[in-house]
Design a protein around this motif. Structure first.
Motif, PDB file in Angstrom:
ATOM      1  N   UNK A  66       0.744  -1.254   0.057  1.00 17.30           N
ATOM      2  CA  UNK A  66       0.019  -0.055   0.015  1.00 17.30           C
ATOM      3  C   UNK A  66       0.932   1.224  -0.181  1.00 17.30           C
ATOM      4  N   UNK A  67       2.001   1.129   0.843  1.00 15.73           N
ATOM      5  CA  UNK A  67       2.759   2.506   0.897  1.00 15.73           C
ATOM      6  C   UNK A  67       3.279   2.770  -0.321  1.00 15.73           C
ATOM      7  N   UNK A  68       3.556   1.915  -1.428  1.00 19.33           N
ATOM      8  CA  UNK A  68       4.212   2.292  -2.408  1.00 19.33           C
ATOM      9  C   UNK A  68       3.078   3.111  -3.521  1.00 19.33           C
ATOM     10  N   UNK A  69       2.051   2.194  -3.572  1.00 22.80           N
ATOM     11  CA  UNK A  69       0.951   2.837  -4.151  1.00 22.80           C
ATOM     12  C   UNK A  69       0.451   4.276  -3.656  1.00 22.80           C
ATOM     13  N   UNK A  70       0.457   4.440  -2.383  1.00 27.93           N
ATOM     14  CA  UNK A  70       0.149   5.771  -1.994  1.00 27.93           C
ATOM     15  C   UNK A  70       1.092   6.716  -2.365  1.00 27.93           C
ATOM     16  N   UNK A  71       2.488   6.556  -2.288  1.00 25.78           N
ATOM     17  CA  UNK A  71       3.483   7.391  -2.639  1.00 25.78           C
ATOM     18  C   UNK A  71       3.269   7.559  -4.183  1.00 25.78           C
ATOM     19  N   UNK A  72       2.731   6.765  -5.050  1.00 29.52           N
ATOM     20  CA  UNK A  72       2.688   6.852  -6.482  1.00 29.52           C
ATOM     21  C   UNK A  72       1.657   7.874  -6.673  1.00 29.52           C
ATOM     22  N   UNK A  73       0.513   7.479  -5.883  1.00 21.55           N
ATOM     23  CA  UNK A  73      -0.972   8.489  -6.027  1.00 21.55           C
ATOM     24  C   UNK A  73      -0.663   9.835  -5.850  1.00 21.55           C
TER      25      UNK A  73
END
Lengths: 276, 356
Positions: A66-73
């Motif tokens: 989730x962390x990576x996706x949050x950063x990407x978003x």
């Protein structure tokens, strides 16, 4: 009961079907996100749960990256918003302040671009990104989101800019300010509400966008939140609904915070845009 | 302090020319008022002096130097806008200090100059307020203050009083004039209100449809208007006009109206026998009662203003207005005698409107 109170109750009753329709998915999302796994499929369905399970979030965070996706978003939404403003502000300023040939045509062109759904263009955009070597890079989304929001950005800013009296800038020039100073010290500070509203809209549009993200992003590491959540559901033998809902809940939080914080600007800005 | 020379200035918006070659010589320390009906080009001319509009033809010189291509910021002028154009996100102090800050003056000097201007305009208590917390009159003062702190070479005013109520307008009129007399800064003031023009100006420029109709001191314009437009525009209530035909012999002259009334003229007046003319007489020159040249008139409306009465009625088949300081007991339908001193008559050619 006073007539006023009676009227309030009546209004709330009239509004309640709409409220239920709007709140129901959020209710399901909330309840599912906090349930232990065993309670997901109880029949008949209930709103209650035996345990307020925060652990769902912790498990989900690690499991779905989730962390990576949050950063990407965040990266995609913030940079595309900034890019749209960076290009939109000068364009809107020119449209509201200068006279030039083809101005009406340009405004119409902006409107026409809004009529097309991104889905219609998705293949073409994919080919374009292949050409630029940007497939699977979040930057492909930065550029496309900025481009898709630009028409709205310019339109919105321009209608607000036109309400700022030209005389303020003229007064500044007579006071001895250069064009640059009068822009940065007088004009832009007064345009902050409009810029805030436009930024929120662009941010939220980018945050929630799905189709383009699904098309451009190929690997897990570059997924944005919407694609990441989708990936937990699509093509799986077993869907971990409590994790999906926990992720969805977390994904809506930034937007909710942003909305409540900036909504006073938004109401003001929209009203101005509406009048013009 | 500087002179402002406006030489053959033309201005076009696209194909439409709104100023057709205007010439005005404004002396150092002079208070010049540009007056005319809306659309006459007066505001455009002012904005050209300020540098906010391009010049389509001709030259503007400030202090002897051509400024056609000089940016507003380098012209050393100050302007007060009709809308005041106060910076809404700054306090009164910041509004007034803005120009000084741009000149990079030291902090304490800025404070001293703003305080001095605030003193003159009675704004000391309001320095920390924002413009939206001020009344119309106070905003107007801040707009003046912003112009004042700079000690510019020329003040430009664009209808600064038209957003104020009647009483405040009269008060500010006096204040602006007193201020200008103290500071002796060359001033160009635009208004559509001829009373403002008359009361404030050293010299009035009457404009109409992009040309200058007449330039002169307020009383010159009042006593010797060069054409019908100026005669009609200057003075309130405005001059009475009666159409007729000039009849003259060697030793006498008069105007014969359509209803055969004979209006007196002095024999030295210009024009030829049989010429179509307009006979002009100011309301205060229609003397009440029998005299050397008496005319019959009827009364329609009487309006007392307190200090004087205004009488409206019919004279020689035309509407007229007369003003008296005496409180004559007149009412609707009264037949009265009016007499005219030929010295007070203005005669104009009916076709060209030029004074004869």
């Amino acid at each position: 009961m006073t007539p006023r109170a009676k009227r309030s109750i009546l209004y709330w009753l009239l509004m309640s079907p709409l409220m239920i329709a709007i709140l129901f998915p959020f209710g399901v999302m909330f309840v599912t996100a906090f349930r232990p796994r065993e309670e997901l499929w109880v029949y008949p369905p209930t709103w209650s749960f035996s345990e307020f399970r925060w652990l769902n979030f912790v498990e989900m965070w690690d499991k779905v990256n989730f962390g990576q996706a949050l950063i990407n978003s965040l990266y995609v939404s913030i940079t595309s918003t900034l890019l749209a403003l960076l290009i939109g502000i000068p364009a809107a300023y020119a449209l509201s302040r200068f006279r030039f040939k083809g101005k009406g045509l340009y405004r119409q062109f902006l409107l026409v671009t809004q009529m097309m759904s991104p889905i219609v263009l998705v293949l073409g955009l994919f080919r374009l990104m292949v050409y630029f070597g940007l497939v699977n890079s979040p930057n492909s989304l930065v550029f496309t989101y900025a481009a898709f929001n630009l028409a709205f950005t310019i339109w919105m800013l321009q209608s607000y800019f036109s309400t700022i009296p030209r005389e303020l800038e003229e007064a500044a020039k007579i006071d001895g300010a250069s064009s640059f100073i009068s822009l940065t010290k007088i004009f832009l500070p007064l345009a902050v509400p409009a810029m805030a509203v436009t930024a929120i809209f662009t941010f939220i549009n980018s945050w929630n966008e799905f189709v383009l993200a699904l098309t451009m992003l190929r690997s897990q590491e570059s997924y944005t939140l919407t694609v990441m959540v989708f990936a937990q559901v699509a093509g799986r033998y077993q869907v971990e609904w409590h994790h999906v809902m926990a992720a969805t809940l977390l994904a809506t939080v930034p937007v909710a915070i942003l909305f409540s914080w900036l909504q006073r600007y938004m109401v003001r800005g929209m009203a101005i845009g509406a009048v013009k | 302090m500087a002179t402002v020379e406006i030489v053959d200035i033309k201005k076009s918006f696209g194909a439409i020319e709104v100023l057709h070659g205007v010439n005005i010589d404004i002396k150092d320390e002079e208070f010049v008022v540009l007056v005319g009906p809306s659309g006459c080009g007066k505001s455009t001319l002012l904005r050209m002096i300020a540098g906010l509009e391009d010049i389509s033809g001709g030259e503007i010189r400030i202090g002897g130097k051509v400024v056609n291509e000089v940016q507003p910021m380098h012209r050393d002028i100050a302007m007060v806008f009709q809308s005041y154009a106060l910076y809404p996100h700054m306090t009164v102090f910041e509004n007034m200090a803005f120009s000084l800050k741009l000149r990079k003056l030291p902090e304490d000097e800025i404070r001293a100059q703003v305080n001095r201007a605030a003193e003159v305009l009675n704004l000391n208590e309001y320095l920390e307020r924002s413009p939206k917390q001020l009344s119309g009159g106070q905003r107007q003062r801040v707009a003046m203050g912003r112009a004042l702190v700079r000690d510019p070479r020329v003040f430009l005013f664009d209808e600064p009083l038209s957003n104020l109520d009647a009483k405040l307008r009269v008060q500010m009129r006096t204040e602006i004039k007193a201020l200008q007399q103290n500071l002796k800064t060359t001033t160009v003031y635009v208004t559509h209100d001829q009373i403002e023009a008359m009361t404030m100006a050293d010299r009035i420029v009457v404009m109409h449809d992009g040309i200058i109709e007449q330039t002169g001191s307020p009383l010159e314009l009042y006593d010797f208007p060069v054409n019908l437009f100026v005669a009609d525009f200057i003075g309130s209530p405005s001059m009475n006009f009666i159409k007729g035909t000039l009849s003259r012999t060697e030793e006498s002259a008069s105007v014969i109206c359509d209803d055969a009334s004979v209006l007196p003229l002095k024999s030295s007046v210009g024009g030829s026998d049989g010429q179509k003319v307009v006979y002009g007489i100011r309301p205060e020159h229609l003397n009440y009662g029998q005299g050397d040249y008496s005319l019959d008139a009827t009364v329609d409306v009487v309006e007392p203003t307190g200090s004087e009465i205004e009488v409206f009625g019919k004279l020689a088949g035309h509407d007229f207005c007369a003003v008296y300081r005496e409180r004559h007991a007149l009412k609707r339908g009264d037949s009265i005698k009016l007499n005219i001193n030929p010295e007070n008559v203005h005669l104009f050619d009916a076709d060209s409107g030029v004074r004869l």
